[in-house]
Design a protein around this motif. Structure first.
Motif: not given
Length: 174
Positions: A106-109, A118-121, A126-134
């Motif tokens: 998310d982005l907060i302004v 925020v929440d980049f971690d 979740n990118s790994t956990r859910f196998s987000y496609p590239p």
């Protein structure tokens, strides 16, 4: 459309389980955009936004063709609090429902124009956990850059007006 029409908003994780639900009042609907507003019924402590008081107004915009949605928060006195961009898959929009998949980051302004990612971690986990496609990861980075470009050299409250028009009537009628 009158302001009394309710819209149910559903936020899901990539595995389609519901993580949040809320309702808001419709302001405007178009095939590619829905705008609504709502009030926090009870105070919450948000890990990135801090305490959000009950009565805080959220103006919300969902676009069917963008990888983000927007909430603009105003305190109980109508003073601008912050913008909150949720990076997500483009939602399914109908007159009474918005359903989207949250992609975690998310982005907060803040009122001074500071943009905080925020929440980049959580996105990386979740990118790994859910196998987000590239390709999806590329869309997430592109959405972050798109939001930053939209906000470049723009006062946050002017950005809110560019999206929602004159919203003072909502603040006064609340």
């Amino acid at each position: 459309m009158t302001l009394e029409h309710k819209v149910r908003v559903i936020s899901r994780k990539f595995d389609l389980r519901i993580c949040k639900e809320w309702s808001c009042s419709k302001i405007f609907i178009h095939p590619t955009q829905l705008m609504c507003y709502g009030y926090f019924e009870k105070p919450i402590n948000h890990k990135s936004l801090g305490k959000i008081s009950s009565g805080t107004l959220s103006l919300e915009s969902f676009w069917a063709d963008r990888f983000f949605n927007l909430s603009a928060f105003f305190d109980t006195c109508g003073k601008f609090r912050n913008l909150y961009f949720n990076i997500c898959l483009p939602p399914k929009i109908s007159p009474s429902l918005v359903d989207f998949i949250d992609l975690d980051v998310d982005l907060i302004v803040w009122p001074d124009g500071l943009i905080e990612i925020v929440d980049f971690d959580e996105f990386r986990i979740n990118s790994t956990r859910f196998s987000y496609p590239p390709e999806l990861e590329i869309k997430v980075y592109a959405a972050i850059l798109e939001v930053a470009a939209l906000l470049k050299n723009t006062d946050p409250i002017e950005f809110v007006r560019s999206v929602f028009g004159e919203f003072d009537g909502i603040l006064k009628n609340s």
